[in-house]
Design a protein around this motif. Structure first.
Motif, PDB file in Angstrom:
ATOM      1  N   ILE A  59      45.619  49.842  38.824  1.00  0.00           N
ATOM      2  CA  ILE A  59      46.928  49.633  39.465  1.00  0.00           C
ATOM      3  C   ILE A  59      46.846  49.902  40.967  1.00  0.00           C
ATOM      4  N   THR A 100      41.435  41.609  33.806  1.00  0.00           N
ATOM      5  CA  THR A 100      42.400  42.645  33.412  1.00  0.00           C
ATOM      6  C   THR A 100      43.758  42.010  33.081  1.00  0.00           C
ATOM      7  N   TYR A 123      43.666  53.464  34.307  1.00  0.00           N
ATOM      8  CA  TYR A 123      44.836  52.675  34.708  1.00  0.00           C
ATOM      9  C   TYR A 123      45.116  52.850  36.193  1.00  0.00           C
ATOM     10  N   THR A 147      47.200  43.474  32.289  1.00  0.00           N
ATOM     11  CA  THR A 147      46.834  44.845  32.686  1.00  0.00           C
ATOM     12  C   THR A 147      46.206  45.601  31.522  1.00  0.00           C
TER      13      THR A 147
END
Ligand code: LLP
Length: 421
Positions: free
Chosen positions: A412, A382, A408, A385
Motif C-alpha cells: 500500500i 497484486t 500489506y 490488492t
C-alpha cells in the motif's frame, strides 16, 4: 508415486524432493510457489549433455523465472542468460552470469538499456529492426566501442502453439522478414558501431513437435550460406528457445536429445557456435503452486472449488486457456467429484479448470497446481490488492524461502498521495 521428476507422493502426501509440502505449509501461508533444485539442475544438465557434440552456449531465458536463487543456481552450473530488459541484465549479472554469456533480445530496447548493455560489454545484441540497428551503432560509436550483433530473422513458419506465444509468423511483431534480411545485413556491415557475428531466430514457445523447428532451422541454414557468400563472417547461430514441456500427463513433447540432434543435422555443417535460449523447458516442471481450499461451493449447475490462489498468482489459464494438472497434496480419499477450480479474484476469468474430476475436497485441504515453474511467479501481480505469493526452493531435505511475501504496508505504501489531496 512419481508426479513429475523430483515431485512425488511419499506416504500418501506430496513431496518436492524429500520435503513434504504439508510441512512447508505449516510454516508458510498458502498460496506459495515451490521449486525443486534437482529438477532445474537436471534440466540444465540435460541440455548440456544433449548439445555436448556442438559448441553451444545455453542462455537461460530469464523471463521464464527470474528469481535470483534460480539464476544463481544456473550461473553456478555455467549457464548464460537470454535477457529482454535492463532489469534482466542486472539480475543476471547480480546472480553471477558473466557479461560475455549474456544475449540481449527484445523488440523495444531503449536507448538507456542499450547503453547499459554496451557499458557491460555483453556477448550479443539480437537486433529486431533497422532503427534499433542504427541506434545501437550510434550509441556504440559514441562510446568508442563495437556492439556484437545477430539479426533476428522472421522465417514465417507456423509453430503450432497458442497464437499469443507464436512469434515466427510474418504477421508477428518479431524479427526481420528473412527475405528482407539480406539487405539489412548489408546495411549493418556499413555501420561503424556494430560487428555482425550471427543470425538469430525464435519462432514461439511451448512447441510440442520438432517440425516447426526443422522448417525454421532449414531456412536459417540456407540464409547463413547466402550471407557468407555476401562476405559476412557468420560464426554464431542463436536458435532461440521454445521447446515445450508436458502440462498434461499424456503429452509427449520432443526431448532435448532429439532437439539437439535436429540442430546438429541442420546446422552442424556450418561450423557455427550455437546459442540456445530455453526457459520453460528448464524451470517449467520444476515448480508447483500450492494453495488451500477456502470453500466448496455448490452452484446450480456446478460445484466450485474456491482456492486461495488467483489469476493474479498464475495467469496462464486465464490468458492462454492453459491446462495445468491439479492434484491434492494428501491422497486420503478414493472418492472423486467434479469441480470448477476457481480463485478469489472478482472476474469469471479467474478459473484454473472447468468441470475437472478431482479427489473430493473440503475447506482447508491443500492442493497443488503443477508445472508452474515457468511464467508463473514472474507474471503475477497484486490485482485485488492480493499479496504476491512467496517462492520456496527445496534441495533434498532442506528448503528455503527464495522470495518473501510482502506485507500489506509495503504494497500500500508504494502509492503516494499528493499533499494537495
Ligand atoms: N527467447 C526469446 C527471444 C523468447 O521470446 C522466449 C520466450 C524464449 C527465448 C524462451 O522461450 P521458452 O523456452 O520459455 O519457450 N508467458 C507465456 C510464454 C511467453 C514466451 C515468451 N518468449 C506462457 O506462459 O506460456
Amino acid at each position: 508415486m512419481k508426479i513429475q521428476p523430483h515431485i512425488s507422493y511419499q506416504d500418501n502426501t506430496m513431496h518436492v524432493e524429500n520435503v513434504s509440502i504439508a510441512s512447508i505449509a505449516k510454516d508458510i501461508a498458502t498460496p506459495f510457489y515451490c521449486y525443486s533444485y534437482a529438477a532445474i539442475e537436471e534440466n540444465y544438465l540435460a541440455y548440456k549433455h544433449a548439445f555436448s557434440q556442438q559448441n553451444t552456449l545455453i542462455c537461460y531465458a530469464v523471463k521464464a523465472n527470474a528469481n535470483q536463487a534460480i539464476l544463481t543456481l544456473l550461473a553456478n552450473l555455467g549457464a548464460g542468460a537470454d535477457v529482454v530488459s535492463e532489469g534482466e541484465i542486472r539480475r543476471a549479472l547480480q546472480a553471477g552470469v558473466p557479461a560475455n554469456k549474456i544475449v540481449f533480445s527484445g523488440v523495444a530496447k531503449t536507448r538507456d538499456e542499450i547503453a547499459y548493455a554496451l557499458d557491460h560489454n555483453i556477448l550479443q545484441f539480437n537486433v529486431e529492426s533497422e532503427p534499433e540497428l542504427q541506434l545501437i551503432s550510434e550509441l556504440a560509436t559514441a562510446k568508442n566501442t563495437i556492439a556484437h550483433i545477430s539479426i533476428r530473422v522472421n522465417p514465417n513458419v507456423c509453430a503450432n502453439t497458442h497464437e499469443k506465444i507464436t512469434t515466427g509468423k510474418s504477421e508477428n511483431k518479431f524479427g526481420i522478414p528473412i527475405a528482407k534480411a539480406r539487405d539489412v545485413y548489408q546495411y549493418a556491415a556499413s555501420l561503424p558501431g556494430v560487428k555482425v557475428q550471427g543470425v538469430d531466430v525464435h519462432i514461439g514457445s511451448q512447441l510440442t513437435e520438432l517440425t516447426p523447428f526443422e522448417q525454421a532451422f532449414s531456412k536459417v541454414a540456407a540464409f547463413v550460406t547466402l550471407l557468407r557468400s555476401d562476405g559476412h563472417d557468420i560464426s554464431v547461430i542463436d536458435i532461440g528457445g521454445g521447446l515445450g514441456i508436458n502440462y498434461s500427463e499424456n503429452e509427449t513433447p520432443p526431448n532435448k536429445e532429439d532437439y539437439a540432434q535436429l540442430v546438429q543435422a541442420l546446422l552442424g555443417h556450418l561450423g557455427c557456435n550455437i546459442i540456445v535460449e530455453p526457459g520453460r523447458s528448464i524451470v517449467g516442471n520444476s515448480g508447483i503452486l500450492v494453495s488451500s481450499v477456502v470453500y466448496v461451493k455448490k452452484g446450480e449447475e456446478r460445484q466450485f472449488l474456491i482456492i486461495d490462489a488467483g489469476m493474479n498468482d498464475l495467469i496462464r489459464p486465464s490468458m492462454y486457456d492453459a491446462y495445468h494438472q491439479i492434484k491434492p497434496v494428501d491422497i486420503t480419499t478414493n472418492e472423486t467429484s467434479r469441480y470448477d477450480v476457481v480463485g478469489p479474484v472478482c472476474e469469471t476469468g479467474d478459473t484454473f479448470s472447468k468441470n475437472r474430476e478431482l479427489p473430493t475436497a473440503k475447506a482447508d485441504d491443500l492442493i497443488a497446481i503443477l508445472s508452474c515453474g515457468a511464467y508463473g511467479s514472474v507474471m503475477s501481480s497484486t490485482y485485488n490488492t492480493r499479496l504476491n505469493a512467496p517462492e520456496i526452493m527445496v534441495n533434498d531435505s532442506q528448503y528455503a524461502v527464495i522470495k518473501s511475501r510482502p506485507s500489506y504496508e509495503e504494497v500500500i505504501d508504494q502509492d503516494i498521495v499528493p499533499n494537495w489531496l
